[in-house]
Every structure is written in C-alpha cells, then in structure tokens.
Design a protein around this motif. Structure first.
Motif: not given
Lengths: 168, 213
Positions: B2-5, B7-8, B10-12, B14-18
C-alpha cells in the motif's frame, strides 16, 4: 543549567536531529516554518531535558516531546518569529527544493499526508518510524485497538485522496 | 503494497535535511519559546491580574459614598470578600493546573491539561461577567433607594425608571458585548487548534465504546 548538561544535550540532539526534521517535514509546508517548528522543538526538549532520566532511549523520549510540540504547542508560522539562521550552503537545500521529491508519486504521497489532521499525521509518522501499536497508543493516549482501527482508516483515506488525483 | 509502505521505503533512506550544527543548536537553547502554552500563560496571567486590579480599584474608589447606616454597605462588603476569595481560588487553580502541563505526557493528557488550564481562566472571566451583572443590579437598587421615590410625583418616577432602565441596560449590554468580543478574538484563536486535536482523540475513544456496545 550547567555547561556539562548543555554539552551532553547538544551532542545527543545533533546526532538525533533527523527525528525532528522528519516531524517538521510532515507538519510544515515550507522551510521557514520547518525552521520555526524545529527551534520550538529544541526549546521544549531542552526545557524537559533535566527530567530525562535515561530510562528510555534519548530518541524515544525526543520523538514524544517533539510530536507533542507539533500537535499541542506549535502555533503555525503566522507572525515573524526570530529564528536562528541556518547555514543553507551546508544544507545544500533551497526553498524551492523543499518538498520536491524526485518521483512525482512520492511528492503526491507527501502532499496527501500533509493534508491529514495533526493526530493522523502523528500516527503516520510513528508508522513510518516502525513503532509498534502499543507504543503508538501509549504516545497518543488512546487504546491499541483504536490505534489499529485508525491506522487502517488513514490508509484508505490516503488511497482515496490519491485516487482522486489519479495517482494510483 | 500500500501507499504508506511505498512512503516508508523512501522515508527510511531520506536524509535530505538541513544539517543543524552544535553551535546553531546551542544558540536555539537561548531563544524564547513562542508556543501556544506560553501565550496562554501570558494572556491568562494578564487576565487574572486585570480582574484583581479592577476589584481593587472598585473597592478603593467606591462610586457611592459610604454613608452611616447605609443598608447596602454590609452587603457590598460581603460581596467584596467573596469575590476576593474566588479570585484567589482561580489564581491558585490556574497555577496548579499550569504546572501539570508536561510535554513528556501522552498527547491526550497534555492537550487535556492545557485546555483545563485555559478553561479555569475562562470560568474566571465568566465569574467576572456575573459579578458585573450583579453589581449593575445592586447599583440600580441603590439608585432607586437614594432617589426617595415615595415623595416624588408619578410623572417624575415614570421618567426616572425609564431612564434608569435604558442606562443600566446599555451599560450592561456594552460591558458584556466587549467581554464576549474579547473572548472570541483571544480565547478561541488560542485554543482552536488544541480543541480540534483533543476532539479528534476523544472521538476515537467514543468510536471504540460504540463498537464495544
């Protein structure tokens, strides 16, 4: 508060800052409010840090206080609040790039999650962070059954939202 | 899947933060909070003390001269004592419930503690409105008493009562409308988001009860 405590807190927070960034990503829509919420979370964490006894992991404690800040304390960026300026060259991220995921589908997914209400976002956040339902329920103060039921509803809601946009 | 999986996944990664460095974090610790709770606290303290000040001034510069044997004096004195007691109770209740607010509690308890704190001040404002209505009533009776209507002509009395009613109604209406307007602008703006989030959590519990029944 003494300098050692401050140093210890700053070190821990620097290592765990992505917890805060990820919450900001769901609860804010631009970089200015991201910074604003991030700063408020840091202030709240620092305020309750002297009472953090280390009986849970720093990260577990930090996500609870930060989520609570986003849900209950954050006013939203309506007026200009003085925030610490970040060095954007280091971050290598520009305002326009905020929320510009490489894949369109992913962008739509994030957009859909951001449209959920504050409580639903908290559930999604914890789900994405692989927290179990006991912990989700305990953090929000609801029963485990409710957390499960609610999570399933959120999933169908997201499916509907994306279907409307023709994504799925 | 499902959609949330999706997203999950990518979420894990994802380090693209300031990246915020130590020095920036340290500077943040000395910034002042702009949280809703802080605003609720500031506004509530102002409200509590404005109420106290008004009561104090009203007592000090009593509109009516204190005459000997004034039958209203004992009465107004009792009211003064009671209102001070009630005000101090509200101040005590406010600070006690404010101290209970902790971001380390679960979300539902935290929201409920914040809303309860604000509700205490809300009740205090309501109490003041009742006190205003009550003092308007007392003042009216006092004015009638001082007018000595038994020895005045019927025409004069009709005129007197009509004017009295109009003036008292206007004073009362204006005061209450101003307080209500203030209440709507400040109070609702402050707690709207909290109320909504708390409602959402309570609704969840109610739904479960419905399922169990």
């Amino acid at each position: 508060m003494n300098k050692n405590l401050e140093q210890e807190f700053v070190n821990l927070l620097e290592d765990n800052q992505n917890i805060l960034h990820k919450i900001c990503k769901l609860y804010t829509v631009d970089l200015a409010s991201h910074q604003d919420l991030f700063q408020e979370m840091v202030i709240q964490l620092w305020k309750s840090y002297p009472k953090f006894k280390g009986d849970s992991k720093f990260s577990t404690w930090a996500y609870r206080v930060s989520l609570n800040t986003a849900i209950s304390l954050y006013r939203g960026k309506k007026t200009k609040i003085e925030t610490v300026d970040w060095d954007y060259s280091l971050a290598n991220i520009r305002y326009e790039e905020y929320n510009s995921e490489t894949e369109d589908n992913l962008k739509h997914l994030y957009d859909a999650v951001r449209q959920l209400n504050d409580i639903d976002k908290a559930l999604v956040y914890m789900y994405l962070e692989d927290k179990d339902y006991t912990e989700i329920a305990e953090t929000l103060g609801i029963s485990e059954v409710n957390a499960r039921v609610k999570m399933n509803r959120i999933k169908s809601k997201l499916k509907q939202m994306l279907a409307k946009k023709g994504v799925v | 899947m499902d959609e949330l999986d999706i997203l999950k996944q990518h979420w894990k990664k994802d380090q693209n933060f300031p990246k915020v460095n130590k020095e920036e974090i340290r500077r943040m610790l000395y910034k002042s909070s702009s949280s809703l709770v802080k605003w609720i606290f500031i506004i509530s303290v102002i409200e509590l003390f404005v109420g106290l000040l008004i009561n104090f001034l009203a007592y000090k510069y009593d509109i009516f001269e204190k005459e000997e044997n004034n039958p209203f004096e004992i009465f107004t004195n009792i009211i003064d004592v009671i209102s001070y007691l009630v005000i101090f109770y509200f101040i005590y209740a406010f600070f006690t419930s404010y101290k209970k607010i902790k971001t380390t509690n679960n979300t539902k308890d935290l929201l409920s503690d914040i809303l309860f704190t604000r509700k205490t001040v809300g009740n205090y404002i309501k109490f003041n409105i009742y006190m205003i209505i009550f003092s308007i009533g007392i003042s009216t009776v006092q004015l009638v008493w001082e007018e000595d209507i038994i020895n005045k002509s019927v025409g004069h009395n009709i005129m007197f009562f009509t004017l009295l009613c109009i003036v008292m109604f206007l004073v009362g209406w204006l005061t209450i409308s101003l307080i209500k307007l203030y209440y709507r602008v400040i109070y609702i703006r402050l707690v709207k988001k909290l109320d909504q989030n708390y409602e959402d959590l309570v609704k969840l519990d109610q739904e479960e009860n419905a399922i169990n029944i």
